[in-house]
Scaffold this motif. Sequence first.
Motif, short mmCIF file in Angstrom:
data_model
loop_
_atom_site.label_atom_id
_atom_site.label_comp_id
_atom_site.label_asym_id
_atom_site.label_seq_id
_atom_site.Cartn_x
_atom_site.Cartn_y
_atom_site.Cartn_z
N ARG A 114 0.86 -1.19 0.00
CA ARG A 114 0.00 0.00 0.00
C ARG A 114 0.89 1.23 0.00
N PHE A 115 0.72 2.02 -1.01
CA PHE A 115 1.40 3.31 -1.10
C PHE A 115 0.48 4.23 -1.89
N PRO A 116 -0.66 4.63 -1.21
CA PRO A 116 -1.67 5.44 -1.91
C PRO A 116 -1.09 6.77 -2.36
N PRO A 117 -1.51 7.27 -3.46
CA PRO A 117 -2.51 6.78 -4.42
C PRO A 117 -1.88 5.98 -5.56
N PHE A 118 -0.60 5.62 -5.43
CA PHE A 118 0.14 5.04 -6.55
C PHE A 118 -0.05 3.53 -6.71
N VAL A 119 0.02 2.78 -5.62
CA VAL A 119 0.04 1.32 -5.73
C VAL A 119 -0.70 0.68 -4.56
N GLU A 120 -1.38 -0.43 -4.88
CA GLU A 120 -2.04 -1.23 -3.85
C GLU A 120 -2.12 -2.67 -4.37
N GLY A 121 -1.92 -3.62 -3.47
CA GLY A 121 -2.00 -5.01 -3.88
C GLY A 121 -1.35 -5.92 -2.87
N SER A 122 -0.98 -7.11 -3.32
CA SER A 122 -0.33 -8.06 -2.43
C SER A 122 0.52 -9.05 -3.22
N LEU A 123 1.49 -9.63 -2.51
CA LEU A 123 2.35 -10.69 -3.04
C LEU A 123 2.25 -11.87 -2.10
N THR A 124 2.23 -13.07 -2.64
CA THR A 124 2.29 -14.27 -1.82
C THR A 124 3.43 -15.13 -2.33
N LEU A 125 4.30 -15.52 -1.41
CA LEU A 125 5.44 -16.36 -1.74
C LEU A 125 5.27 -17.67 -0.98
N ALA A 126 5.35 -18.80 -1.70
CA ALA A 126 5.13 -20.10 -1.07
C ALA A 126 6.06 -21.14 -1.69
N LEU A 127 6.30 -22.18 -0.92
CA LEU A 127 7.07 -23.32 -1.38
C LEU A 127 6.07 -24.41 -1.76
N TYR A 136 1.17 -12.65 -7.53
CA TYR A 136 1.07 -11.21 -7.34
C TYR A 136 -0.23 -10.67 -7.90
N SER A 137 -0.75 -9.68 -7.23
CA SER A 137 -1.92 -8.94 -7.69
C SER A 137 -1.70 -7.50 -7.26
N ILE A 138 -1.37 -6.65 -8.22
CA ILE A 138 -0.95 -5.29 -7.91
C ILE A 138 -1.66 -4.31 -8.85
N ASP A 139 -2.24 -3.26 -8.27
CA ASP A 139 -2.79 -2.15 -9.05
C ASP A 139 -1.82 -0.98 -8.91
N VAL A 140 -1.29 -0.52 -10.05
CA VAL A 140 -0.32 0.56 -10.02
C VAL A 140 -0.58 1.51 -11.18
N PHE A 141 -0.71 2.78 -10.86
CA PHE A 141 -0.97 3.82 -11.86
C PHE A 141 -2.15 3.45 -12.77
N GLY A 142 -3.19 2.85 -12.19
CA GLY A 142 -4.39 2.53 -12.95
C GLY A 142 -4.34 1.23 -13.73
N LEU A 143 -3.24 0.50 -13.69
CA LEU A 143 -3.13 -0.78 -14.38
C LEU A 143 -3.10 -1.92 -13.36
#
Length: 155
Positions: A114-127, A136-143
């Motif tokens: 989270r770094f509003p208003p530029f980016v929001e989302g999450s990352l999951t790392l697993a074995l 990954y699911s990230i919204d950044v600059f409207g994309l």
Amino acid sequence: MLSLYEPPFKKFQDLNNDTIVSGENIIRSIQQFESVVKVVKTEYGDAFIYAVASNDENVKTFKFTIGPIEIDITIDLNKHSIVIEVYLYIPYVGKVQVAKAAGNLQVSMTVPIRFPPFVEGSLTLALEGKDVVLEYSIDVFGLHYAGRIVIYSFP
């Protein structure tokens, strides 16, 4: 002053500061680059994953770039510990760290971004078996960037 017998673009430097003087050298440099960079096709263009040189053979660091996001993942191969750092390239500002977390691959780890208003989302790392998988699911600059990729496979 340039000689008429010398082309103006006679020499180029590659990543190791070796001089590239011919088409063959250029093709060899491109092949070397492609052998260490994994390209992932996404909806908005290519994403790149590459390993970063390390002084410790038991630690691997990978960089994953997708759009204006850079994700650095460091894995201790013996302890299965991980560190994830997420950076955003903001126009006129530069590279800004927007998330950082540490954990262990034995338990999957989700990192909120989270770094509003530029980016929001999450990352999951697993074995998963022998594969270290990044979702990954990230919204950044409207994309919206979303996907799943194998970062590393244990032998």
